[in-house]
Design a protein around this motif. Structure first.
Motif, short mmCIF file in Angstrom:
data_model
loop_
_atom_site.label_atom_id
_atom_site.label_comp_id
_atom_site.label_asym_id
_atom_site.label_seq_id
_atom_site.Cartn_x
_atom_site.Cartn_y
_atom_site.Cartn_z
N TYR A 177 0.83 -1.21 0.00
CA TYR A 177 0.00 0.00 0.00
C TYR A 177 0.86 1.25 0.00
O TYR A 177 0.63 2.21 -0.73
N GLU A 181 1.19 4.21 -2.93
CA GLU A 181 1.07 5.65 -2.70
C GLU A 181 2.28 6.39 -3.24
O GLU A 181 2.16 7.44 -3.87
N ASP A 184 2.25 6.57 -6.99
CA ASP A 184 1.24 7.55 -7.38
C ASP A 184 1.80 8.96 -7.25
O ASP A 184 1.67 9.79 -8.16
N ARG A 185 2.48 9.21 -6.13
CA ARG A 185 3.05 10.53 -5.86
C ARG A 185 4.17 10.84 -6.86
O ARG A 185 4.20 11.93 -7.46
N TYR A 206 -5.97 1.72 -8.36
CA TYR A 206 -5.37 2.81 -7.59
C TYR A 206 -4.42 3.63 -8.45
O TYR A 206 -4.36 4.85 -8.33
N ARG A 231 -7.39 11.59 -7.93
CA ARG A 231 -6.23 11.08 -7.19
C ARG A 231 -5.94 11.98 -6.01
O ARG A 231 -6.16 13.18 -6.10
N PRO A 232 -5.32 11.50 -4.93
CA PRO A 232 -5.09 10.08 -4.67
C PRO A 232 -6.39 9.34 -4.43
O PRO A 232 -7.31 9.89 -3.81
#
Lengths: 256, 261
Positions: A177, A181, A184-185, A206, A231-232
């Motif tokens: 997880y 994140e 994604d960032r 995601y 997003r997020p």
């Protein structure tokens, strides 16, 4: 937002891949067609052993198709290129180099001057949150940290395309997880075209701008999904769960 | 003192004790129980006295112990360095370039099983009992493990590491120097250690058969003169040199082999 208006970066044109081995010919990818657009985050999604990794290797140029062609930025792929970076399933860091030397590997082999490549590497080390670990050797790092180094190493070479092959498949759920994140960032701050392979529906939704669901072996496109959630993303938002249910159901169809 | 250091300290004491026990058993068997006559197995104190005397005495073989050591060391180093300087690059080339492998491998496979000691008679008839014949034997016994380990170290390079390097645009030579050689280094070092061991074995065997100076020569002369104390001095010297060499290798390895597997 329609994807068609964007610049096409990767064109997979009628690609087939057959492996020839002792047991006979093994058709893994069958007349596969799809495009990836500039700065798009595409997830290749499908059940295990469905040939997703092979598709990624074809894009990276580590394997060559036996039929059709892969075209990247207008040029046919004939082998690996620094413009296409890879992050692998298991961390394949150079165990004999410390974190800094691993991250600066790409610029180093391209002959970038030391001061310049150090600066660049430091930027990406900071970006993946490994500041202070520059002198550590990979054996001393946890699985998640090693994968961060792998991601920094791929980004530091500043490729047009980054291919990620189930990079979090071997991590525990919690770390996974966290890493999702992070990716994604990072992909929000460092715009790149990303092709990400996974068999985890949650991870796919995601991260993806677009999900391509692949058929089981031989691989072909089963269905595509545009993911337009803000997003997020929230793992438990109703839209998220709805899409997840849909995709999981469709995946079961590809197997059955 | 931390628990870790305490444990380490205790282990050191145990190691020290084991040496003391060995010496004690030796002493009891020889000086106290007299299981063997003194001329065939002297007690440790006599041996130590002989050792001290031998440091400066030329009796009975015409050279002092340091001279013998130096003579052996010189030859061992000459043969060893030659073997390593030729063997390691050759092994790497065999592992990396397939046509080199195709050319060298058949000859190499043929020479590999020949024990270096079996070459002693050939070398003595070719070069006499001087430095050349011994250096050749040591060269032969060193070059084999150097080649074997470098070759298989390079062969075991992970395909995926090479892929990684290729996707970053590394050329063939860059892949060799940034991936294959560093990943083979632990294996190459193991080869260098083995080579060092066998080179001493080869040397002493060669000196036993024909020499005018050297530790092996000292031992064989002592045997002819029934000087068991000097034989044992020779053996212990060999053991001690072995320990020193192994420590030197440890240091070099810490410096050059980084990161582990």
């Amino acid at each position: 937002m329609t994807m068609e208006k964007k610049k096409t970066v990767i064109e997979v044109r009628d690609v087939s891949k057959t492996f020839y081995n002792r047991e006979g010919d093994h058709l893994v990818v069958d007349h596969l067609n799809f495009n990836v657009y500039e700065n798009e985050f595409v997830v290749l999604f499908g059940p295990g052993q469905c040939g997703k990794t092979t598709v990624l290797n074809l894009i990276a140029g580590l394997e060559l198709p036996t039929g059709g062609e892969v075209v990247v930025n207008g040029e046919k792929v004939v082998g690996p290129s620094p413009s296409r970076g890879m992050v692998y399933q298991t961390t394949n860091l150079f165990m004999w180099y410390n974190v800094m030397k691993n991250v600066e590997f790409g610029p180093c082999v391209r002959g970038v001057k030391k001061a310049e490549r150090r600066k660049k590497a430091q930027y990406y080390i900071d970006l993946v949150g490994l500041t202070g670990f520059e002198k550590h050797f990979p054996v001393k790092l946890s699985g998640g940290m090693q994968q961060r180094v792998g991601i920094a190493r791929a980004y530091c070479n500043e490729p047009d395309i980054i291919c990620m092959d189930e990079p979090f498949g071997h991590l525990d759920a919690q770390t996974r997880y966290l890493m999702e994140e992070e990716v994604d960032r990072i992909s929000a701050s460092e715009k790149r075209t990303v092709v990400f392979v996974t068999n985890n529906a949650e991870e796919a939704i995601y991260l993806a701008d677009r999900i391509i669901l692949l058929h089981n072996c031989p691989t072909s496109v089963h269905r595509e999904y545009l993911v337009n959630l803000p997003r997020p993303r929230n793992y438990v938002a109703p839209e998220f769960l709805e899409l997840r249910e849909q995709i999981t159901k469709d995946m079961d169809d590809t197997i059955g | 003192m931390s628990t870790y250091k305490k444990r380490q300290f205790r282990l050191r004491i145990v190691s020290l004790l084991s040496i003391l026990v060995f010496l004690a058993v030796w002493y009891v068997c020889t000086a106290v129980l007299r299981l063997a006559p003194a001329y065939s197995l002297p007690d440790p104190i006599t041996v130590f006295q002989s050792f001290v005397t031998k440091l400066s005495s030329r009796v009975p073989d015409g050279a002092t112990l340091p001279q013998h050591i130096w003579e052996s060391f010189k030859i061992a180093m000459a043969g060893y360095l030659m073997g390593v300087v030729i063997g390691v690059p050759l092994g790497i080339a065999m592992g990396w370039v397939s046509w080199v492998e195709k050319i060298v491998r058949p000859v190499f496979d043929f020479l590999k099983p020949i024990p270096p000691i079996a070459l002693i008679p050939v070398m003595i008839t070719l070069f006499g009992i001087g430095i050349e014949s011994k250096a050749c034997i040591i060269f032969f016994s060193t070059v084999i493990p150097s080649i074997v380990n470098s070759y298989s170290g390079i062969k075991q390079t992970s395909q995926i590491h090479l892929w990684v390097a290729r996707t970053f645009g590394a050329s063939n030579l860059q892949q060799l120097f940034t991936v294959a050689i560093p990943s083979a280094l632990p294996m190459i070092f193991a080869g260098l250690r083995v080579a060092m061991g066998v080179s001493w074995m080869g040397l002493v065997a060669a000196e036993l058969m024909g020499a005018t100076r050297g530790i092996g020569y000292m031992i064989s002369t002592a045997r002819n003169l029934l000087r068991a104390d000097i034989i044992i001095v020779g053996l212990l010297t060999l053991g001690f040199i072995g320990i020193v060499i192994s420590l030197v290798f440890d240091l070099i390895e810490i410096k050059f082999v980084r990161g582990g597997k």
